[in-house]
Design a protein around this motif. Structure first.
Motif, mmCIF file in Angstrom:
data_model
loop_
_atom_site.group_PDB
_atom_site.id
_atom_site.type_symbol
_atom_site.label_atom_id
_atom_site.label_comp_id
_atom_site.label_asym_id
_atom_site.label_seq_id
_atom_site.Cartn_x
_atom_site.Cartn_y
_atom_site.Cartn_z
ATOM 1 N N ILE A 195 10.616 10.438 12.674
ATOM 2 C CA ILE A 195 10.499 11.899 12.551
ATOM 3 C C ILE A 195 9.066 12.336 12.866
ATOM 4 N N ILE A 196 8.944 13.625 13.149
ATOM 5 C CA ILE A 196 7.620 14.252 13.219
ATOM 6 C C ILE A 196 7.497 15.193 12.036
ATOM 7 N N ILE A 197 6.348 15.159 11.385
ATOM 8 C CA ILE A 197 6.017 16.140 10.343
ATOM 9 C C ILE A 197 5.081 17.149 11.003
ATOM 10 N N THR A 198 5.419 18.437 10.902
ATOM 11 C CA THR A 198 4.625 19.420 11.659
ATOM 12 C C THR A 198 3.200 19.544 11.122
ATOM 13 N N ALA A 199 3.074 19.636 9.804
ATOM 14 C CA ALA A 199 1.744 19.827 9.212
ATOM 15 C C ALA A 199 1.762 19.213 7.825
ATOM 16 N N ARG A 200 0.594 18.843 7.348
ATOM 17 C CA ARG A 200 0.513 18.212 6.025
ATOM 18 C C ARG A 200 1.035 19.189 4.970
ATOM 19 N N ARG A 254 -1.976 17.710 21.419
ATOM 20 C CA ARG A 254 -0.587 18.012 21.075
ATOM 21 C C ARG A 254 0.412 17.541 22.145
ATOM 22 N N ASN A 255 0.154 17.886 23.404
ATOM 23 C CA ASN A 255 1.136 17.569 24.444
ATOM 24 C C ASN A 255 1.289 16.062 24.629
ATOM 25 N N ALA A 256 0.154 15.375 24.602
ATOM 26 C CA ALA A 256 0.205 13.913 24.745
ATOM 27 C C ALA A 256 0.964 13.301 23.566
ATOM 28 N N PHE A 257 0.728 13.836 22.381
ATOM 29 C CA PHE A 257 1.407 13.365 21.159
ATOM 30 C C PHE A 257 2.922 13.543 21.304
ATOM 31 N N LEU A 258 3.324 14.725 21.775
ATOM 32 C CA LEU A 258 4.757 15.008 21.903
ATOM 33 C C LEU A 258 5.383 14.097 22.967
ATOM 34 N N ARG A 259 4.670 13.925 24.084
ATOM 35 C CA ARG A 259 5.181 13.037 25.138
ATOM 36 C C ARG A 259 5.347 11.606 24.612
ATOM 37 N N THR A 284 11.788 8.825 21.025
ATOM 38 C CA THR A 284 12.195 8.109 19.806
ATOM 39 C C THR A 284 12.352 8.999 18.570
ATOM 40 N N VAL A 285 11.874 10.247 18.650
ATOM 41 C CA VAL A 285 11.917 11.105 17.463
ATOM 42 C C VAL A 285 13.232 11.885 17.416
ATOM 43 N N MET A 307 11.133 22.219 20.718
ATOM 44 C CA MET A 307 12.414 21.493 20.732
ATOM 45 C C MET A 307 12.626 20.819 22.094
ATOM 46 N N ASP A 308 12.235 21.512 23.185
ATOM 47 C CA ASP A 308 12.387 20.929 24.516
ATOM 48 C C ASP A 308 11.499 19.700 24.701
ATOM 49 N N ALA A 309 10.355 19.730 24.033
ATOM 50 C CA ALA A 309 9.442 18.586 24.144
ATOM 51 C C ALA A 309 9.994 17.363 23.402
#
Ligand code: 8YV
Length: 312
Positions: free
Chosen positions: A5-10, A34-39, A44-45, A61-63
């Protein structure tokens, strides 16, 4: 293999710990790029856990093309674009009910604080004025006054119960009439006209954006009070500020603001406003229950079971 999963913010510390132990969790807000992180995590997320106001829109969501579920910490899902989620078949969950009592406590505290000016009277004492200027000026009773609830859902009903115990009368407006013993007003202006204290509990949507405008405040009038525990976006904030400055309404109790945590400093100088830093649900017990529900929704989904509190 734990689901990713991704957590958006602490967010809430206990919930962060639970998310990080049950899932392979990546923290978006602390990614250097951010973009590199999402890529990096796109393939897998499958889940997103979200806290607070960071927007979750179609672009995000598209990312994440494998995204199946967005689990929100909080009952209000206004930061999530529900249409975008629906279109992509992404489940959205929230944390209703577990926070009703804490939020209703905050709401009634704001009613009493605003009408009776308790916080202002404490400032008076701390400034040493009691001994030098005499007793704090008289205020008015909450008992016997009418509380108009805009948005009588589960939180609104918990507020009504408390207000009745204070001797207040209840009226309400919702999109549709409910099977409750309180008089119904057909629109927000009529409700404001019939209320001494207007309590805003309505969810933030496109339809309720700035629903509290000059017309409503005029209907509330110079003897009327506004209390907002919903979202800052449901109030036209600059208009409200002007009405408070010009005493066109008697006062306001606000737990929420348009651009949190930034509050226009003009509010700080008002003696007819009581301001809380969005503490509606902010208790140890309630935040734990919210977090448990947020985690449970993810757990159920990844176990192939229906989630507990689905929004779309
Ligand atoms: C929380 C809230 O402050 O549930 C909500 O919608 O506004 C509050 O309970 C918020 O969710 C914290 O992220």
């Amino acid at each position: 293999m734990k689901p990713e999963i991704i957590i958006t913010a602490r967010g809430h510390a206990g919930t962060m710990a639970a998310l990080q132990s049950e899932f392979t969790a990546h923290l978006l807000s602390e990614a250097p790029e951010r973009n590199a992180f999402l890529r990096q995590h796109a393939a897998t997320v499958h889940g997103l856990a979200t806290f607070g106001p960071m927007p979750v829109d179609g672009k995000l969501m598209d990312a994440l093309p494998k995204l199946e579920i967005i689990s929100n910490f909080g009952v209000g899902v206004d930061a999530i674009n529900l249409d975008d989620a629906k279109k992509r078949g992404v489940i959205v969950t929230n944390t209703p009910d577990v926070l009703n009592e804490a939020v209703a406590d905050t709401a009634i505290a704001l009613v009493l604080s605003t009408v009776r000016k308790f916080p202002q009277s404490e400032v008076y004492l701390r400034a040493g004025h009691w001994a030098t200027r005499g007793p704090y000026p008289l205020t008015i009773d909450a008992g016997g006054k009418t509380l108009g609830i805009l948005g009588l859902g589960r939180i609104g009903e918990a507020i009504a119960k408390r207000a009745l115990a204070c001797g207040m009368r209840i009226r309400y407006h919702n999109r549709s009439r409910k099977d409750v013993p309180y008089p119904y007003d057909p629109d927000p202006v009529t409700l404001a006209k019939n209320s001494d204290v207007l309590m805003v509990v309505t969810p933030a949507t496109a339809e309720t954006n700035r629903i509290i405008n000059a017309r409503i405040l005029d209907a509330l009038g110079p003897e009327g009070y506004l209390v907002n525990i919903a979202r800052g976006s449901v109030v036209d904030e600059p208009v409200l500020l002007r009405y408070l400055q010009e005493k066109k309404i008697a006062g306001a109790g606000l737990d929420v603001f348009a651009d949190e945590p930034r509050v226009p400093p003009e509010f700080f100088t008002l003696d007819n406003a009581v301001l809380f830093p969005h503490v509606g649900s902010a208790t140890v017990e309630t935040r734990k229950a919210m977090g448990d529900l947020q985690v449970e929704n993810l757990r159920l989904h990844f176990a192939g079971q229906p989630v507990k509190t689905r929004v779309v």
